[in-house]
Design an enzyme around this catalytic site. Structure first.
Site, short mmCIF file in Angstrom:
data_model
loop_
_atom_site.label_atom_id
_atom_site.label_comp_id
_atom_site.label_asym_id
_atom_site.label_seq_id
_atom_site.Cartn_x
_atom_site.Cartn_y
_atom_site.Cartn_z
N CYS A 73 0.84 -1.21 0.00
CA CYS A 73 0.00 0.00 0.00
C CYS A 73 0.87 1.26 0.00
CB CYS A 73 -0.93 -0.03 1.21
SG CYS A 73 -1.67 1.57 1.62
N GLY A 74 0.71 2.10 -1.01
CA GLY A 74 1.49 3.33 -1.11
C GLY A 74 1.25 4.29 0.04
N HIS A 75 -0.01 4.42 0.47
CA HIS A 75 -0.34 5.31 1.59
C HIS A 75 0.31 4.80 2.88
CE1 HIS A 75 -3.06 7.68 -0.79
NE2 HIS A 75 -3.77 6.63 -1.12
N CYS A 76 0.35 3.48 3.04
CA CYS A 76 1.00 2.90 4.23
C CYS A 76 2.50 3.19 4.22
CB CYS A 76 0.77 1.39 4.28
SG CYS A 76 -0.97 0.89 4.27
#
Length: 529
Positions: A72-75
């Site tokens: 996950c990029g946001h993670c």
């Protein structure tokens, strides 16, 4: 997707071991680690799984847990800030700790806590795993730290006398004090809840009679103290209804803003999080003293619309330059005024810009009363817009094409920067080629960032709408698979997808019917506005 691959090689030593033996030993070691309730840490963040989760809850009074996915990029973006927050909380000996769970590997925990998106943050208090609290703060280090600090201690500072109250009100530009006759009552408890959420404001609380007298209060009241505009704003607690936490939060957000805000990197989040339904914008060039003087009339008009319309100054050569395209403007258009209805991004423009407070107030009131039509953006159509297989629509031509009663019109609303739109573009062009000779079917597209429609609001990209032939100005939103064959089935069936028969699979002694996943329509991801 970011994939991390761990490569295992043979251990170097005096005596080599058989590869299969080593693999077996590694497997046993991993199983022992997973089955253990030991809690490892990475950058002061507890690494949690199903075998140590209960232990972590029992050992830590306040535990904020991030449920993440490695890809996950946001993670990945949150990870450094989350680790820094964990370090700051630990360094100050706070009872609050941070943990993390790989929800893609720990599926039992993900299911138990209803994890459907990443990252999801939940707060566990006093070992209770049945009612975790959803994280509502900012996704940065200070946001996380402040949110946890408010829950680790009293969310409001108790003010004992006039000296401590005066020092508190003078400590920052904005402070909130709740005056309550009974700090154990329902109104005071609701106030503490608001204080726990609004971590960007300092909250104090008072019940001493001398403080009620000093601030000329006779009943429970929440006061916002400011070092700008009106210095004190009072919000009396309704003795019958009590204190509504949502309404108090809204009022504090609205009144904590300056009467006229300047649009900057520091203020943009405050401007949009206040959730004021209309924004009145003054676009000007701050390097021009003549244009700067226009702020006087602008500010004079603002007071009457507090809470209903937020007044914002935008420097066309500063931070505000990035938003000009949204309004179809260039720096040369300054000075000018626009009113935006935030619910649907409708924009309103004066017939002739007039910057007196009277003219501005009259214009705003006319818009709020529904007497002014929105100003709709439209570029000029390209010369060959109707000769291409995919017709190019703009705001000015949309009505005559989409609502032509002799045509079935399939329109793609897109944004030039949208990755999903770019991925779908070849299929849409192929669809145009396939139906270019059908007299009653039109395949079209419109750049929804440069063109606006009065009665259709586009919320994400791409959005596909089908406008069937005939009277009635009908519109059908297409929500199925984005491939040429499914598009064709939809068009050939008159704007609906045909019901596919189930795939029949024969097995010895039994016949079962199963749905073939390939014929099921699924809505793909869209880039939101």
């Amino acid at each position: 997707l970011v994939l991390s691959l761990a490569w295992l090689g043979p251990a170097l030593g005096d005596e080599e071991k058989d590869g299969e033996v080593m693999a077996e030993e590694e497997k046993e070691k991993e199983e022992e680690e997973v089955l253990s309730d030991d809690i490892k840490e990475e950058d002061n963040v507890l690494v949690l799984h199903k075998h140590n989760f209960a232990r972590a809850l029992s050992e830590h009074q306040l535990l904020l847990v991030e449920f993440y996915a490695p890809w996950c990029g946001h993670c990945q973006q949150l990870a450094p800030a989350y680790a820094q927050a964990a370090t700051e909380l630990r360094n100050e000996s706070s009872p609050a700790r941070l943990g993390k769970v790989d929800a893609t590997a720990q599926t039992a925990l993900a299911t138990e806590f209803g994890i459907t998106s990443y990252p999801t943050l939940k707060l566990f208090r006093d070992g209770n795993r049945t009612h975790p609290l959803a994280y509502t703060g900012r996704m940065d280090t200070q946001g996380i730290v402040r949110w946890m600090q408010r829950r680790a201690g009293p969310s409001a500072t108790l003010l004992h006398d006039t000296d401590t109250a005066a020092a508190f009100t003078d400590s920052q530009d904005l402070v909130v004090i709740g005056f309550f006759k009974d700090l154990r009552g329902k109104a005071a408890q609701a106030f503490y809840e608001v204080a726990a959420e609004m971590v960007d404001l300092p909250f104090g609380v008072a019940e001493a009679a001398e403080l009620f007298q000093a601030y000329k209060l006779s009943a429970d009241t929440v006061c916002l103290f400011k070092k700008f505009d009106e210095r004190q704003t009072d919000f009396p607690v309704d003795p019958e209804q009590g204190l509504d936490t949502a309404e108090l939060t809204r009022l504090l957000r609205v009144h904590s803003l300056k009467l006229v805000m300047e649009f900057t990197n520091e203020t943009s989040n405050k401007i949009f999080s206040a959730k004021i339904p209309h924004h009145m914008l003054l676009f000007l060039n701050k390097s021009s003293s003549e244009q700067l003087s226009l702020q006087d009339g602008f500010k004079a008009a603002a007071g009457a619309f507090r809470g209903e319309v937020l007044f914002v100054v935008v420097d066309v050569n500063g931070y505000g330059a990035d938003v000009l395209s949204f309004f179809g403007m260039t720096p040369d258009d300054a000075p000018t005024l626009r009113l935006v209805k935030m619910e649907n991004n409708r924009k309103y423009q004066m017939e002739q810009d007039t910057f007196s407070d009277t003219a501005i107030s009259t214009f705003i009131r006319a818009v709020l009363d529904g007497k002014v039509k929105p100003h709709l953006l439209s570029v000029e159509p390209p010369e060959d817009w109707d000769t291409r297989p995919v017709k190019v629509l703009v705001g000015k031509t949309f009505e005559q094409v989409a609502f032509d009663e002799t045509k079935n019109v399939f329109v793609k609303f897109y944004a030039p920067w949208c990755s999903h739109c770019q991925a779908m573009a070849p299929a849409w062009e192929e669809l145009g080629e396939r139906y270019k000779d059908h007299e009653d079917i039109v395949i079209a597209e419109m750049d929804a960032t440069a063109n606006e429609l009065e009665n259709i609001t586009i919320h994400g990209f791409p959005t596909l709408h089908y406008f069937p032939a005939g009277p009635g100005r009908k519109m059908v939103e297409y929500k199925s698979a984005r491939d040429v064959e499914t598009f064709s089935k939809f068009l050939d069936n008159g704007g609906t997808l045909p019901v596919e028969p189930p795939v029949v699979t024969k097995t010895p002694g039994n016949v079962t019917g199963k749905e073939d996943p390939s014929v099921l329509g699924t809505e793909e991801s869209r880039d939101e506005l």
